[in-house]
Design a protein around this motif. Structure first.
Motif, mmCIF file in Angstrom:
data_model
loop_
_atom_site.group_PDB
_atom_site.id
_atom_site.type_symbol
_atom_site.label_atom_id
_atom_site.label_comp_id
_atom_site.label_asym_id
_atom_site.label_seq_id
_atom_site.Cartn_x
_atom_site.Cartn_y
_atom_site.Cartn_z
ATOM 1 N N PRO A 9 -17.446 -91.113 65.966
ATOM 2 C CA PRO A 9 -18.504 -90.944 64.965
ATOM 3 C C PRO A 9 -18.357 -89.658 64.178
ATOM 4 C CG PRO A 9 -19.316 -90.448 67.162
ATOM 5 C CD PRO A 9 -17.951 -91.042 67.333
ATOM 6 N N LEU A 10 -18.962 -89.673 62.980
ATOM 7 C CA LEU A 10 -18.981 -88.468 62.162
ATOM 8 C C LEU A 10 -19.928 -87.457 62.766
ATOM 9 C CD1 LEU A 10 -19.175 -90.077 58.595
ATOM 10 C CD2 LEU A 10 -17.161 -89.125 59.730
ATOM 11 N N VAL A 11 -19.619 -86.184 62.574
ATOM 12 C CA VAL A 11 -20.461 -85.118 63.090
ATOM 13 C C VAL A 11 -21.209 -84.489 61.933
ATOM 14 C CG1 VAL A 11 -18.864 -84.685 64.955
ATOM 15 C CG2 VAL A 11 -18.645 -83.374 62.858
ATOM 16 N N PRO A 12 -22.288 -83.742 62.188
ATOM 17 C CA PRO A 12 -23.011 -83.073 61.114
ATOM 18 C C PRO A 12 -22.071 -82.166 60.322
ATOM 19 C CG PRO A 12 -24.242 -82.956 63.153
ATOM 20 C CD PRO A 12 -22.891 -83.507 63.499
ATOM 21 N N LEU A 80 -16.285 -77.063 75.614
ATOM 22 C CA LEU A 80 -17.007 -77.789 74.569
ATOM 23 C C LEU A 80 -18.258 -77.033 74.137
ATOM 24 C CD1 LEU A 80 -16.707 -81.416 75.983
ATOM 25 C CD2 LEU A 80 -15.873 -80.665 73.743
ATOM 26 N N ALA A 81 -18.988 -76.494 75.093
ATOM 27 C CA ALA A 81 -20.208 -75.749 74.773
ATOM 28 C C ALA A 81 -19.884 -74.508 73.939
ATOM 29 C CB ALA A 81 -20.937 -75.356 76.053
ATOM 30 N N ASP A 88 -28.961 -75.245 64.558
ATOM 31 C CA ASP A 88 -29.912 -75.813 65.519
ATOM 32 C C ASP A 88 -29.249 -76.921 66.329
ATOM 33 O OD1 ASP A 88 -31.936 -74.132 64.752
ATOM 34 O OD2 ASP A 88 -32.890 -75.577 63.384
ATOM 35 N N TRP A 89 -28.443 -77.731 65.647
ATOM 36 C CA TRP A 89 -27.722 -78.816 66.330
ATOM 37 C C TRP A 89 -26.804 -78.246 67.400
ATOM 38 C CZ3 TRP A 89 -27.638 -84.217 65.522
ATOM 39 C CH2 TRP A 89 -26.589 -84.908 66.161
ATOM 40 N N GLY A 139 -16.965 -84.057 71.965
ATOM 41 C CA GLY A 139 -16.881 -83.048 70.919
ATOM 42 C C GLY A 139 -17.528 -83.501 69.630
ATOM 43 N N ALA A 140 -17.368 -84.795 69.296
ATOM 44 C CA ALA A 140 -18.003 -85.321 68.092
ATOM 45 C C ALA A 140 -19.519 -85.275 68.200
ATOM 46 C CB ALA A 140 -17.525 -86.759 67.842
ATOM 47 N N LEU A 141 -20.049 -85.609 69.364
ATOM 48 C CA LEU A 141 -21.497 -85.567 69.581
ATOM 49 C C LEU A 141 -22.036 -84.157 69.397
ATOM 50 C CD1 LEU A 141 -24.153 -86.892 70.571
ATOM 51 C CD2 LEU A 141 -23.421 -86.363 72.894
ATOM 52 N N LEU A 142 -21.297 -83.185 69.913
ATOM 53 C CA LEU A 142 -21.748 -81.795 69.855
ATOM 54 C C LEU A 142 -21.496 -81.151 68.498
ATOM 55 C CD1 LEU A 142 -21.772 -82.299 72.947
ATOM 56 C CD2 LEU A 142 -20.804 -80.026 73.230
#
Length: 349
Positions: A9-12, A80-81, A88-89, A139-142
């Motif tokens: 998925p695309l990330v912000p 990852l963190a 904010d994301w 990684g995409a989620l974060l």
């Protein structure tokens, strides 16, 4: 079981600046040390790959590793963190990944002390059936500013030889097995050497490619014997580090007085690396002068690795062995800039 399909998925959208360098960096390590370098490097480049040790056998990672026969996810989670940005994301997902479950009552639950990020990563591995794909989805989620890869797809064990004093006062060599035990080895003596099992485990192909294609490869900071040295003990990774056309940078810790390195001076740390990987050369070493002691002796030891030393204050606060992301980013920027200029590079060579 529902399976994921389609593209990651695309990330912000990320905020970028026109002067962001296009330097490609592969950062190797594990735990808090690698997190420190990643938190600095994500401020300097958008092309960043973290290559993480996979020998942890303690805590939440150790439990999941034993129960589900997977790579220990803890150091991968921390990487990852660290790559989450300051939006904010990013801050929210960083905190979600690092959250640990604590039972409010007196009876521990099955989730006690598990990190949420560890559970998320193992879930993705089970659904996707692929370690690297699972980390990419995480990684995409974060919205992570970079890629996280394991050093090997095989869960590794680490053991070390420790020189300890026997009951009758003699020095004897003892074998200490497991990363968690080795991290506490200074309680019984000095670590002399470490090795991985299986010794011939394959390196992660994507990680080996990242090392080959990088402009800079950065090793350290981190626990010297259990986070830094393992990358040099895996044959394919060590060979990739030796052969890469990238420049190599070593980041020193802020203190030599750790549970793993009792009795080792800063120059001794460099000699340990050289002893375990005698053909590996470095271009630069970043060190906080407060953690070095004799600067001339340290420069001499760095010279044996082929490296020039960049002394810079990179600690977050006096008396605390924690790297400041901004100060460490400035130190890395100075090194990159120096070597990007032919005139400057010739002056330090």
């Amino acid at each position: 079981m529902t399976m994921f399909t389609g593209q990651i998925p695309l990330v912000p959208p990320r905020a970028t600046t026109s002067d962001t360098p296009r330097v490609r960096v592969a950062a190797l390590g594990g735990g808090h040390g690698l997190s420190a370098s990643l938190a600095a490097l994500r401020r300097l480049t958008t092309d960043l790959t973290a290559i993480v040790t996979v020998a942890d056998d303690g805590g939440s990672s150790g439990r999941l590793r034993a129960e589900y026969d997977v790579l220990p996810p803890g150091d991968l989670r921390m990487a990852l963190a660290a790559l989450c940005d300051d939006s904010d994301w990013g801050r929210t997902w960083r905190d979600v990944m690092q959250h640990r479950f604590k039972t409010p009552g007196d009876v521990p639950s099955s989730l006690e002390n598990h990190a949420m990020g560890n559970l998320l990563i193992v879930t993705l591995w089970e659904l996707l059936g692929n370690t690297v794909d699972g980390l990419r989805w995480a990684g995409a989620l974060l919205g992570a500013r970079g890629t996280v890869l394991p050093m090997s797809g095989t869960p590794l064990h680490i053991r070390g030889t420790v020189l300890a004093q026997s009951d009758d006062g003699r020095l004897v060599a003892r074998t200490v097995s497991g990363q968690a035990n080795l991290a506490e080895a200074s309680r019984i003596g000095m670590i002399q050497s470490v090795e991985l099992e299986p010794a011939d485990a394959p390196g992660c192909p994507e990680a080996l490619d990242a090392i080959e294609l990088a402009d800079w490869v950065i090793l350290g900071p981190g626990s010297w014997y259990t986070s830094v040295l393992p990358h040099l003990l895996l044959p394919e990774t060590r060979q990739a580090l030796e052969k890469t056309p990238a420049r190599r940078l070593l980041t020193m810790n802020l203190t030599t007085h750790t549970r793993e390195t009792t009795g080792l001076s800063a120059p001794d740390h460099l000699r340990v690396l050289h002893r375990h990987a005698p053909d590996l050369r470095f271009d630069a070493v970043v060190a906080d002068p407060s953690a070095v002691g004799d600067r001339d002796a340290f420069r001499e030891a760095a010279g044996e690795l082929g490296a020039v030393v960049f002394f810079d204050k990179v600690g977050a606060a006096p008396g605390r062995p924690v790297h400041s992301p901004l100060r460490l980013a400035n130190a890395y920027h100075d090194v990159f800039t120096t070597f990007s200029s032919p005139e400057s590079a010739s002056e330090v060579s």
